[in-house]
Scaffold this active site. Structure first.
Site, PDB file in Angstrom:
ATOM      1  N   GLY A 103       0.802  -1.086   0.034  1.00 28.01           N
ATOM      2  CA  GLY A 103      -0.031  -0.008   0.009  1.00 28.01           C
ATOM      3  C   GLY A 103       0.810   0.988   0.136  1.00 28.01           C
TER       4      GLY A 103
ATOM      5  N   CYS B  16       5.235  -5.976   1.432  1.00 28.03           N
ATOM      6  CA  CYS B  16       5.504  -4.810   1.775  1.00 28.03           C
ATOM      7  C   CYS B  16       4.932  -4.118   2.903  1.00 28.03           C
ATOM      8  CB  CYS B  16       5.295  -4.246   0.391  1.00 28.03           C
ATOM      9  SG  CYS B  16       5.823  -2.422   0.199  1.00 28.03           S
ATOM     10  N   TYR B  17       3.750  -3.279   2.456  1.00 27.33           N
ATOM     11  CA  TYR B  17       3.434  -2.734   3.698  1.00 27.33           C
ATOM     12  C   TYR B  17       2.508  -3.614   4.638  1.00 27.33           C
ATOM     13  CZ  TYR B  17      -0.345   0.495   5.811  1.00 27.33           C
ATOM     14  OH  TYR B  17      -1.047   1.293   6.821  1.00 27.33           O
TER      15      TYR B  17
ATOM     16  N   HIS C 144       8.080  -7.670  -3.696  1.00 29.12           N
ATOM     17  CA  HIS C 144       6.616  -7.946  -4.400  1.00 29.12           C
ATOM     18  C   HIS C 144       6.920  -9.433  -5.083  1.00 29.12           C
ATOM     19  CE1 HIS C 144       4.432  -4.591  -3.402  1.00 29.12           C
ATOM     20  NE2 HIS C 144       5.531  -3.783  -3.298  1.00 29.12           N
TER      21      HIS C 144
ATOM     22  N   GLU D  40       4.701 -10.765  -6.435  1.00 28.91           N
ATOM     23  CA  GLU D  40       3.692 -11.130  -7.719  1.00 28.91           C
ATOM     24  C   GLU D  40       4.054 -10.197  -8.723  1.00 28.91           C
ATOM     25  OE1 GLU D  40       3.590  -9.170  -5.198  1.00 28.91           O
ATOM     26  OE2 GLU D  40       2.697  -7.233  -5.228  1.00 28.91           O
TER      27      GLU D  40
ATOM     28  N   ASP E 277     -17.244 -10.754 -23.386  1.00 36.72           N
ATOM     29  CA  ASP E 277     -17.850 -11.052 -22.213  1.00 36.72           C
ATOM     30  C   ASP E 277     -19.084 -11.458 -22.494  1.00 36.72           C
ATOM     31  OD1 ASP E 277     -15.541 -10.141 -21.266  1.00 36.72           O
ATOM     32  OD2 ASP E 277     -16.245  -8.068 -20.797  1.00 36.72           O
TER      33      ASP E 277
ATOM     34  N   LYS F 105     -10.301 -10.726 -17.062  1.00 33.50           N
ATOM     35  CA  LYS F 105     -10.580 -10.587 -18.624  1.00 33.50           C
ATOM     36  C   LYS F 105      -9.950 -11.981 -19.205  1.00 33.50           C
ATOM     37  CE  LYS F 105     -12.105  -8.359 -22.355  1.00 33.50           C
ATOM     38  NZ  LYS F 105     -13.360  -7.588 -22.338  1.00 33.50           N
TER      39      LYS F 105
END
Ligand code: XMP
Length: 521
Positions: free
Chosen positions: A51, A78-79, A167, A169, A225, A376
């Site tokens: 964050g 992290c945060y 991070h 990710e 979609d 998506k």
């Protein structure tokens, strides 16, 4: 399920996506989601996201320390790690001016157990922090460091608490997926069970249970979609599905006709065609402001939809192709300082920006939104699994207000024709070059209020420019301009100038998002 608490990081959804890539279901929740609510989901692990705040700031997002006593493994990133430290007796400090660590940093492993198990001595990690953990409480140990950050990863095996300053990710962290896999499989004991096929089976069952024998209405737009949703619903309820296609007149060349034929003849899914072209163009007379255009198109869509659905008699259910990104943006989990409800709350507001097809709540329909938990690219996988043809499942995103927001200036028939023809050429050439699937979107924009001087066949011309916009993106939230080869651009430019009247110049948009948006309006 792995539950992610979002503290406002731009990467929160990315964490969820990565966990899902490990075939484990994962969802992002607002950081203020009460513990009781969290327990209801029975998560096998909790991840605290990063964050933008500093844990010591007055209004910094806080966490209920109870979260660390639930006997559920927690990973703070992290945060999230700094919060974990602050709440368990550790200490966090600002690193001082110019001392923050941003970007790539070599991470040295001090202990390759639990969350770092199986990893080599060092690898590149992605850092982004101005504060650092400077003291860890009893029970924790430091398991990795970088040159600037002595405490870059921590673990407390007994309590099943883990923290990473970097991070995992983000793609730039070399062993990121291994680390997330360690947490998901080894620490949380999740198994890789969440697959597209499972999702489809479960959705079909839910749709059947919900609608029983009743009809479900779907507004088809021809996009990935809503088309994929039509397939899914058709599989679930067959001819109880009522598809309606409202032609606003802003579709691409031949697209409306093709859509109807493909659905009716090829897929045997009947579609009610509503020709509303005149109504929409009338509504846009004299309008140049982008927001006003969007608003008017959105409102007219609702009006037409209301009129048409009344003609169909009593239908209680409305299906919408709402995606996870819409849910997250509308629920405000992005803005951690605002409490706007946890996005587990199914009252998903449709974002005003993407509001075409977003119908007002007072319409009294019960909503069926099976894709509200999907990204998506996951919808594309569902499409593949349902054997939706590639030209639909791989179709580039197309905005609800269509070509109307790709004419910069007032919309009229002539301008629609110009941008439609330019767009057709762009798509033909990009397909011909074999590049269609490697980019997120490519399209033409008509600068209808601008003219420039040119010369053609010894004659002076004074006509409009066409902008080519091509971007690469993972989810449309951020994007890079695509480096289309010059030869392809050259061909596109030549063809547009030669084949589209009233255009004498083609320019290429080299702006990323941010700071630009993908669309021009
Ligand atoms: P922007 O222009 O905000 O677009 O960077 C991000 C992505 O969203 C698409 N887009 C829309 N999609 N209805 C939609 O369904 C809309 O009103 C709309 N406006 C933009 C855009 O094409 C891009 O992929």
């Amino acid at each position: 399920m792995i539950l992610i608490l979002d503290f406002g990081s731009q990467y929160s959804e990315l964490i969820a996506r990565r966990i899902r890539e490990l075939k484990v279901y994962s969802e992002v929740f607002h950081y203020e989601t009460p513990i009781e609510e969290i327990k209801k989901f029975n998560p096998k692990g909790i991840i605290l996201s990063g964050g933008p705040s500093s844990v010591y700031e007055e209004n910094a997002p806080k966490i209920d320390p109870e979260i660390f006593n639930l006997n559920i493994p927690v990973l703070g990133i992290c945060y999230g790690m700094q919060l974990m430290m602050m709440n368990t007796g550790g200490q966090v400090q600002e690193m001082g001016q110019d001392k923050g660590e941003y970007g790539r940093a070599k991470l040295y492993i001090d202990s390759n157990q639990d969350i770092l198990s199986g990893l080599e001595d060092s690898f590149i990690s992605w850092m982004s922090h101005g504060d650092s953990v400077v003291k860890i409480p009893d029970g924790f140990k430091v398991i990795a460091h970088t040159d600037n950050t002595p405490i870059a990863a921590i673990s407390n095996q007994e309590k099943n608490l883990y923290g990473l300053q970097f991070h995992p990710e983000v793609i730039h962290t070399e062993k990121g997926m291994e680390i997330l896999a360690n947490f998901t499989y080894k620490i949380c004991n999740c198994s890789a069970e969440w697959t597209t096929a499972k999702f489809i089976d479960k959705s079909i069952e839910e749709i059947k249970n919900e609608a029983k024998d009743e009809r479900i209405l779907l507004a088809l737009s021809g996009g990935v979609d809503s088309s994929t949703l039509a397939f899914l619903l058709h599989k679930a309820i067959g001819d109880k599905l009522v598809c309606i296609f409202i032609d606003q007149g802003f579709m691409r060349h031949k697209e409306a006709e093709r859509l109807i034929i493909t659905f009716k003849d090829q897929f045997k899914i009947p579609v009610i065609y509503v020709d509303a072209k005149k109504r929409f163009i009338d509504k846009l007379k004299g309008i140049t402001d982008p927001e006003e255009k969007r608003k008017r198109i959105g409102e007219e869509f609702i009006r037409v939809f209301e009129e048409e659905s009344k003609k169909l008699g009593d239908i209680n259910f409305l299906a919408q192709g709402t995606l996870y990104s819409d849910v997250i943006e509308s629920a405000g989990s992005k803005h951690s300082s605002k409490k706007q409800g946890y996005h587990s709350n199914p009252a998903a507001k449709i974002k005003s920006h993407h509001n075409v097809g977003g119908l007002p709540e007072n319409m009294k329909f019960k909503l069926i939104e099976p894709f509200r938990i999907l990204f998506k690219d996951e919808v594309r996988k569902v499409a593949q699994e349902l054997a939706v043809p590639e030209r639909i499942s791989r179709r580039h995103p197309f905005p609800g207000p269509g070509l109307a927001i790709r004419i910069i200036g007032e919309v009229n028939e002539e301008r629609l024709h110009i941008v439609r023809m330019a767009d057709a050429i762009v798509r033909e050439e990009i397909a011909e070059a074999g590049l269609y699937n490697s980019i997120w979107q490519i399209f033409a924009v008509l600068l209808a209020e601008i003219k420039s001087v040119g010369v053609m066949g010894d004659k002076r011309t004074y006509a409009h420019p066409i902008v080519i916009r091509a971007v690469k993106s993972e989810d449309g939230m951020t994007a890079d301009w695509a480096k289309i080869p010059y030869e392809v651009l050259e061909k596109i430019s030549n063809r547009i100038i030669n084949e589209v009247s009233n255009v004498n110049r083609v320019v290429y948009d080299i702006t990323s998002k941010p700071p630009g948006t993908i669309e021009w309006e």
